[in-house]
Design an enzyme around this catalytic site. Structure first.
Site, PDB file in Angstrom:
ATOM      1  N   ALA A  66       4.149   1.875  78.210  1.00 43.51           N
ATOM      2  CA  ALA A  66       5.218   1.576  79.153  1.00 43.51           C
ATOM      3  C   ALA A  66       4.780   0.392  80.001  1.00 43.51           C
ATOM      4  O   ALA A  66       3.580   0.140  80.147  1.00 43.51           O
ATOM      5  CB  ALA A  66       5.490   2.794  80.028  1.00 43.51           C
ATOM      6  N   GLY A 109       2.478   4.841  75.979  1.00 37.97           N
ATOM      7  CA  GLY A 109       3.840   5.056  75.490  1.00 37.97           C
ATOM      8  C   GLY A 109       4.058   4.514  74.089  1.00 37.97           C
ATOM      9  O   GLY A 109       4.926   5.002  73.356  1.00 37.97           O
ATOM     10  N   GLU A 112       2.898   7.235  71.942  1.00 41.36           N
ATOM     11  CA  GLU A 112       3.880   8.333  72.063  1.00 41.36           C
ATOM     12  C   GLU A 112       5.172   8.021  71.316  1.00 41.36           C
ATOM     13  O   GLU A 112       5.795   8.912  70.736  1.00 41.36           O
ATOM     14  CB  GLU A 112       4.163   8.602  73.544  1.00 41.36           C
ATOM     15  CG  GLU A 112       2.952   9.216  74.243  1.00 41.36           C
ATOM     16  CD  GLU A 112       3.102   9.254  75.755  1.00 41.36           C
ATOM     17  OE1 GLU A 112       3.333   8.183  76.352  1.00 41.36           O
ATOM     18  OE2 GLU A 112       2.992  10.344  76.339  1.00 41.36           O
ATOM     19  N   GLU A 132      -3.932   6.305  79.620  1.00 37.62           N
ATOM     20  CA  GLU A 132      -3.339   6.485  80.954  1.00 37.62           C
ATOM     21  C   GLU A 132      -4.351   6.935  81.998  1.00 37.62           C
ATOM     22  O   GLU A 132      -4.190   6.662  83.187  1.00 37.62           O
ATOM     23  CB  GLU A 132      -2.187   7.519  80.888  1.00 37.62           C
ATOM     24  CG  GLU A 132      -0.933   7.031  80.188  1.00 37.62           C
ATOM     25  CD  GLU A 132      -0.925   7.272  78.682  1.00 37.62           C
ATOM     26  OE1 GLU A 132      -2.005   7.510  78.109  1.00 37.62           O
ATOM     27  OE2 GLU A 132       0.164   7.227  78.087  1.00 37.62           O
TER      28      GLU A 132
HETATM   29  N1  DAK Z   1       2.420  -3.139  80.691  1.00 37.78           N
HETATM   30  C1  DAK Z   1       2.647  -4.410  81.119  1.00 37.78           C
HETATM   31  N2  DAK Z   1       2.031  -5.494  80.621  1.00 37.78           N
HETATM   32  C2  DAK Z   1       1.097  -5.295  79.651  1.00 37.78           C
HETATM   33  C3  DAK Z   1       0.789  -4.008  79.169  1.00 37.78           C
HETATM   34  C4  DAK Z   1       1.506  -2.888  79.720  1.00 37.78           C
HETATM   35  N3  DAK Z   1       1.328  -1.620  79.288  1.00 37.78           N
HETATM   36  N4  DAK Z   1      -0.170  -4.132  78.219  1.00 37.78           N
HETATM   37  C5  DAK Z   1      -0.448  -5.454  78.118  1.00 37.78           C
HETATM   38  N5  DAK Z   1       0.325  -6.160  78.976  1.00 37.78           N
HETATM   39  C6  DAK Z   1       0.324  -7.614  79.184  1.00 37.78           C
HETATM   40  C7  DAK Z   1      -0.849  -8.061  79.998  1.00 37.78           C
HETATM   41  O1  DAK Z   1      -0.614  -7.900  81.366  1.00 37.78           O
HETATM   42  C8  DAK Z   1      -0.956  -9.518  79.599  1.00 37.78           C
HETATM   43  O2  DAK Z   1       0.038 -10.250  80.271  1.00 37.78           O
HETATM   44  P1  DAK Z   1      -0.307 -11.688  80.966  1.00 37.78           P
HETATM   45  O3  DAK Z   1      -1.408 -11.425  81.918  1.00 37.78           O
HETATM   46  O4  DAK Z   1      -0.716 -12.553  79.816  1.00 37.78           O
HETATM   47  O5  DAK Z   1       0.984 -12.099  81.605  1.00 37.78           O
HETATM   48  C9  DAK Z   1      -0.564  -9.480  78.123  1.00 37.78           C
HETATM   49  O6  DAK Z   1       0.186  -8.273  77.925  1.00 37.78           O
HETATM   50  C10 DAK Z   1      -1.761  -9.446  77.205  1.00 37.78           C
HETATM   51  O7  DAK Z   1      -2.634  -8.435  77.649  1.00 37.78           O
HETATM   52  P2  DAK Z   1      -4.216  -8.695  77.864  1.00 37.78           P
HETATM   53  O8  DAK Z   1      -4.464 -10.051  78.437  1.00 37.78           O
HETATM   54  O9  DAK Z   1      -4.743  -7.504  78.598  1.00 37.78           O
HETATM   55  O10 DAK Z   1      -4.711  -8.726  76.345  1.00 37.78           O
HETATM   56  P3  DAK Z   1      -6.037  -8.112  75.715  1.00 37.78           P
HETATM   57  O11 DAK Z   1      -6.014  -8.519  74.282  1.00 37.78           O
HETATM   58  O12 DAK Z   1      -7.252  -8.471  76.536  1.00 37.78           O
HETATM   59  O13 DAK Z   1      -5.852  -6.508  75.804  1.00 37.78           O
HETATM   60  C11 DAK Z   1      -4.703  -4.405  75.640  1.00 37.78           C
HETATM   61  C12 DAK Z   1      -4.813  -5.885  75.136  1.00 37.78           C
HETATM   62  C13 DAK Z   1      -3.444  -3.825  74.985  1.00 37.78           C
HETATM   63  C14 DAK Z   1      -5.927  -3.639  75.184  1.00 37.78           C
HETATM   64  C15 DAK Z   1      -4.626  -4.402  77.194  1.00 37.78           C
HETATM   65  O14 DAK Z   1      -3.607  -5.308  77.590  1.00 37.78           O
HETATM   66  C16 DAK Z   1      -4.332  -3.056  77.763  1.00 37.78           C
HETATM   67  O15 DAK Z   1      -5.253  -2.228  77.915  1.00 37.78           O
HETATM   68  N6  DAK Z   1      -3.062  -2.792  78.147  1.00 37.78           N
HETATM   69  C17 DAK Z   1      -2.670  -1.620  78.863  1.00 37.78           C
HETATM   70  C18 DAK Z   1      -2.641  -0.413  77.957  1.00 37.78           C
HETATM   71  C19 DAK Z   1      -2.240   0.852  78.733  1.00 37.78           C
HETATM   72  O16 DAK Z   1      -2.902   1.216  79.706  1.00 37.78           O
HETATM   73  N7  DAK Z   1      -1.166   1.510  78.303  1.00 37.78           N
HETATM   74  C20 DAK Z   1      -0.674   2.697  78.930  1.00 37.78           C
HETATM   75  C21 DAK Z   1       0.383   2.329  79.957  1.00 37.78           C
HETATM   76  S1  DAK Z   1       1.066   3.786  80.759  1.00 37.78           S
HETATM   77  C22 DAK Z   1       7.272   8.432  80.298  1.00 37.78           C
HETATM   78  C23 DAK Z   1       7.431   7.522  79.268  1.00 37.78           C
HETATM   79  C24 DAK Z   1       6.380   6.671  78.948  1.00 37.78           C
HETATM   80  C25 DAK Z   1       5.209   6.701  79.667  1.00 37.78           C
HETATM   81  C26 DAK Z   1       5.074   7.610  80.679  1.00 37.78           C
HETATM   82  C27 DAK Z   1       6.110   8.468  81.017  1.00 37.78           C
HETATM   83  N8  DAK Z   1       8.316   9.299  80.621  1.00 37.78           N
HETATM   84  C28 DAK Z   1       9.475   9.412  79.750  1.00 37.78           C
HETATM   85  C29 DAK Z   1       8.226  10.214  81.742  1.00 37.78           C
HETATM   86  C30 DAK Z   1       4.155   5.772  79.286  1.00 37.78           C
HETATM   87  C31 DAK Z   1       3.158   5.370  80.105  1.00 37.78           C
HETATM   88  C32 DAK Z   1       2.241   4.321  79.651  1.00 37.78           C
HETATM   89  O17 DAK Z   1       2.302   3.863  78.542  1.00 37.78           O
END
Ligand code: DAK
Length: 258
Positions: A66, A109, A112, A132
């Site tokens: 997300a 997400g 998921e 997360e």
């Molecule tokens: N959200 C927003 N932007 C994201 C992102 C995310 N989840 N993941 C990556 N980006 C963006 C980065 O900010 C960056 O943008 P700029 O800085 O270039 O503008 C760009 O994508 C590239 O990312 P990186 O520079 O970090 O690239 P790397 O190759 O170094 O790393 C990575 C890639 C995918 C390993 C890293 O970006 C990363 O760890 N991303 C976050 C992964 C994460 O924590 N995901 C979980 C998010 S929480 C629900 C429904 C859904 C959910 C919850 C509840 N309900 C229905 C109740 C879901 C929650 C989640 O998913």
């Protein structure tokens, strides 16, 4: 219909494909993207020319979760008002099979979303994870529940509590994905699987999906009764008479979806 965050195609007979398309944000799933995705899937579900769907991303990332920027400052009431959950729940209402074609990151997400599909075709470079915990939260779109039911408690605990990521090969070994294919082939492989399913008896496919999903919701006795009712019900269809006649006459069946 024009979309801003997804690309919709019909790559093969009977197959509808949705590509998540926010490459600069690693396909982070904004509310707007989820709305577009669900609208596209629902419209394919209602379209008689489509019988199976594929959701995919790019060869580098399926979805990195997300959109963190969108939810960083949210209060619980904001999440409720945003209908955060309702958007995701719409996927459960899709009757036709949905296959996730996953290459690269399927995180949070993104993982998921793949788990909520009916099958997963993974590229060799796919990585599945629920990171997360690093953000001070837990999965919120089924990660704890669907992973535990699919790969068991021990590994789910490790993924959810300690950000253990699974390679494609591990995901295949633990039963998370249907198959792993070379990265350059993942999309074609998913479309081929979808086309094979799309060529089958549509009502039987629909009820088969429904019955398998019920196995994850209910007791064995209730599930067996549910399956039996679907089985009996199919004997009222043209396609059952056609399928069995075709077998006996040693010819290919002509499915009509009625
Ligand atoms: N959200 C927003 N932007 C994201 C992102 C995310 N989840 N993941 C990556 N980006 C963006 C980065 O900010 C960056 O943008 P700029 O800085 O270039 O503008 C760009 O994508 C590239 O990312 P990186 O520079 O970090 O690239 P790397 O190759 O170094 O790393 C990575 C890639 C995918 C390993 C890293 O970006 C990363 O760890 N991303 C976050 C992964 C994460 O924590 N995901 C979980 C998010 S929480 C629900 C429904 C859904 C959910 C919850 C509840 N309900 C229905 C109740 C879901 C929650 C989640 O998913």
């Amino acid at each position: 219909m024009t979309y801003e965050t997804i690309i919709v195609e019909q790559p093969a007979d009977g197959v509808g494909l949705v590509q998540l398309n926010r490459p600069r944000a690693f396909n982070a799933l904004t509310g707007a993207l989820m709305d577009e995705l669900m609208t596209a899937l629902e419209s394919m579900d209602a379209d008689d020319t489509i019988r199976c769907m594929v959701i995919t991303g790019s060869s580098k990332v399926f979805a990195a979760g997300a959109d963190i920027g969108e939810m960083a400052q949210a209060a619980p009431a904001d999440l409720i008002h945003m209908d955060f959950i309702a958007r995701w729940e719409r996927l459960r209402g899709i009757h036709k099979p949905v296959i996730a074609a996953v290459a690269g990151y399927a995180l949070g997400g993104g993982c998921e979303l793949a788990l909520a599909c009916d099958m997963i075709v993974a590229a060799e470079n796919a990585v599945f994870g629920q990171p997360e915990i690093n953000l001070g939260v837990i999965p919120g779109a089924g990660g704890t529940q669907r992973l535990a039911r699919t790969i068991g408690k021990a590994l789910t605990m490790e993924m959810v509590l300690n950000d253990r990521r699974l390679s494609a090969a591990e995901a295949e070994r633990f039963g998370l994905v249907n198959r792993v294919v070379p990265t350059e082939d993942y999309r074609d492989a998913a479309v081929k699987l979808a086309a094979e399913i799309a060529a089958r008896a549509p009502l039987a496919v629909r009820l088969a999906k429904d019955a398998v999903n019920m196995a994850l919701e209910t007791t064995l006795s209730a599930g067996l009764a549910y399956e039996r009712n679907h089985f009996y019900g199919l004997f009222s269809t043209h396609d059952q008479k056609e399928g069995m006649a075709a077998f006996l006459e040693k010819r290919d069946p002509d499915w009509q979806g009625r």
